[in-house]
Design an enzyme around this catalytic site. Structure first.
Site, PDB file in Angstrom:
ATOM      1  CE  LYS A 143     -13.526   1.184  33.427  1.00 41.33           C
ATOM      2  NZ  LYS A 143     -12.733   0.414  34.366  1.00 41.33           N
ATOM      3  CG  ASP A 177      -9.466   4.121  35.042  1.00 43.16           C
ATOM      4  OD1 ASP A 177     -10.134   3.870  36.055  1.00 43.16           O
ATOM      5  OD2 ASP A 177      -9.131   3.251  34.219  1.00 43.16           O
ATOM      6  CG  ASP A 233     -14.394  -1.882  36.869  1.00 38.81           C
ATOM      7  OD1 ASP A 233     -14.371  -3.064  37.285  1.00 38.81           O
ATOM      8  OD2 ASP A 233     -13.483  -1.404  36.172  1.00 38.81           O
ATOM      9  CG  PHE A 244     -13.813  -4.840  21.926  1.00 40.94           C
ATOM     10  CD1 PHE A 244     -12.913  -5.050  20.896  1.00 40.94           C
ATOM     11  CD2 PHE A 244     -13.406  -4.051  23.005  1.00 40.94           C
ATOM     12  CE1 PHE A 244     -11.643  -4.502  20.928  1.00 40.94           C
ATOM     13  CE2 PHE A 244     -12.132  -3.503  23.052  1.00 40.94           C
ATOM     14  CZ  PHE A 244     -11.250  -3.734  22.003  1.00 40.94           C
ATOM     15  CG  PHE A 304     -12.455  13.354  31.332  1.00 41.74           C
ATOM     16  CD1 PHE A 304     -12.143  13.822  32.598  1.00 41.74           C
ATOM     17  CD2 PHE A 304     -13.767  12.953  31.085  1.00 41.74           C
ATOM     18  CE1 PHE A 304     -13.111  13.878  33.609  1.00 41.74           C
ATOM     19  CE2 PHE A 304     -14.739  13.007  32.073  1.00 41.74           C
ATOM     20  CZ  PHE A 304     -14.405  13.470  33.343  1.00 41.74           C
ATOM     21  CE  LYS A 330      -5.346  -0.559  20.122  1.00 44.94           C
ATOM     22  NZ  LYS A 330      -4.865  -0.792  21.493  1.00 44.94           N
ATOM     23  CG  ASP A 371      -7.672   1.773  38.394  1.00 44.97           C
ATOM     24  OD1 ASP A 371      -8.601   1.798  39.228  1.00 44.97           O
ATOM     25  OD2 ASP A 371      -7.838   1.487  37.198  1.00 44.97           O
ATOM     26  CG  ASP A 391      -9.620  -6.530  26.004  1.00 46.13           C
ATOM     27  OD1 ASP A 391      -8.970  -6.683  24.959  1.00 46.13           O
ATOM     28  OD2 ASP A 391      -9.318  -5.705  26.885  1.00 46.13           O
ATOM     29  CG  ASP A 392     -13.126  -9.477  30.484  1.00 45.10           C
ATOM     30  OD1 ASP A 392     -12.417  -8.467  30.392  1.00 45.10           O
ATOM     31  OD2 ASP A 392     -14.248  -9.470  31.024  1.00 45.10           O
ATOM     32  NE  ARG A 394      -3.943   4.617  30.888  1.00 46.28           N
ATOM     33  CZ  ARG A 394      -4.912   3.700  30.998  1.00 46.28           C
ATOM     34  NH1 ARG A 394      -5.148   2.867  30.010  1.00 46.28           N
ATOM     35  NH2 ARG A 394      -5.629   3.612  32.113  1.00 46.28           N
TER      36      ARG A 394
END
Length: 347
Positions: A192, A95, A166, A231, A90, A47, A99, A235-236, A104
């Protein structure tokens, strides 16, 4: 031309400039093509909110519209925006490898593109390296050059600290709810997400606008870091309680064993029997078990707790914004612009 199109045009110019630097190093053509492909695949696809925020914040601080900026000024501010997007690229490339993610931004993760594989690790380093190449090219003669370097180094390290906690807290293979806590969640999201997504764009714009007093930077940090935490908590919350139509994706935090705000709130409230339900069902790749967790969250009244939290934090943030003395050049509007985008958002 929209502000986003104008911004992307600068990225196209930067890719040409980075190509030229590799050419000057006498890199073989195939290596230059590889780097260009990585830059285009991993940097401009999102975005671009972080990068565009640098331009928007600079305009607010200097009482100008984007169309008022001369070509050189716009380019410099946009370069800083693209440096954040390179930092984001990056982080995301590395990431996704950690993961073992599959997609993506609607396309295969870079490491899964045919012929890429683990070379993506080096590609992620090269995305980060481009930041410092561009800072040197555009800002070396400016009095705040070292401030920009230190800011990027500090925020990068902070983000990596958040990522470390995390990864070591929410192992997808081993579910251990004893590792979770609201304190850990707060550290993870502040380090993070909040620093590089909220504080970094504003601090960069402040330096270019000549607002570099430690007091002003601290005041910005004291508003933007809690704003970034809010924020992520939002989101969670949306990941669990929002519908796919509403948020544009299917929430996965429960199945992915995420140390989310929702489960940490639940762990504060559960009876031993309810705790057992979480122990048996949280972090499992199973629709029925996920539904049991969601039902428990509903029974515990997590939605109402979130609504209360949201009103409380927004009240606190507005109080901090109103306390800003604008005589130094810092503007309340910068922070209200961020807050208004977040408050009561549904996606």
């Amino acid at each position: 031309m929209s502000s986003k199109e104008q911004f992307i045009k600068v990225f196209d110019e930067l890719v040409v400039e980075l190509r030229q630097i590799l050419t000057d190093y006498k890199m073989p053509a195939e290596a230059i093509e590889w780097y260009e492909r990585s830059l285009n695949y991993n940097t401009p696809g999102g975005k671009l909110n972080r990068g565009l925020s640098v331009v928007d914040t600079y305009c607010i601080l200097t009482n100008q519209k984007v169309t008022d900026l001369d070509v050189e000024t716009y380019k410099k501010v946009a370069v800083l925006g693209w440096c954040i997007e390179l930092l984001q690229g990056f982080f995301l490339v590395s990431d996704d490898i950690m993961d073992q993610s599959k997609t993506r931004r609607g396309q295969p993760c870079w490491y899964l593109v045919e012929g890429i594989g683990n070379i993506a690790i080096n590609d992620s380093f090269m995305l980060e390296g481009a930041i410092y190449v561009l800072l040197k090219k555009y800002f070396k003669k400016d009095s705040y050059y070292v401030d920009l370097l230190e800011l990027f180094h500090d925020v990068t390290f902070q983000t990596e600290l958040g990522q470390l906690l995390d990864l070591t807290t929410a192992d997808e293979e081993v579910v251990d709810l004893d590792k979770f806590s609201l304190e850990k969640h707060s550290f993870i999201v502040i380090f993070k997400t909040a620093y590089y997504s909220f504080y970094l764009p504003v601090a960069l714009a402040m330096f270019v606008a000549g607002i570099s007093d430690e007091k002003d930077l601290k005041q910005a940090e004291d508003i933007l870091v809690p704003l970034g935490e809010y924020f992520q908590i939002q989101d969670d919350y949306l990941d669990c309680f929002g519908t796919p139509e509403q948020i544009g994706k299917i929430g996965t935090d429960i199945k992915d064993n995420k140390c989310s705000w929702v489960v940490n709130q639940a762990l504060k409230l559960v009876t031993p029997e309810q705790r057992q339900v979480l122990e048996e069902n949280y972090g499992r790749k199973d629709d029925v078990k996920e539904a049991k967790c969601k039902q428990l969250f509903n029974d515990l009244g997590i939605e109402a707790i979130y609504q209360e939290y949201e009103e409380s934090i927004v009240g606190e943030l507005k109080g901090k914004i109103e306390a800003i003395n604008e005589s130094s050049g810092l503007k309340k509007q910068v922070f209200y612009t961020f807050l208004n985008k977040i408050y009561k958002r549904s996606k």
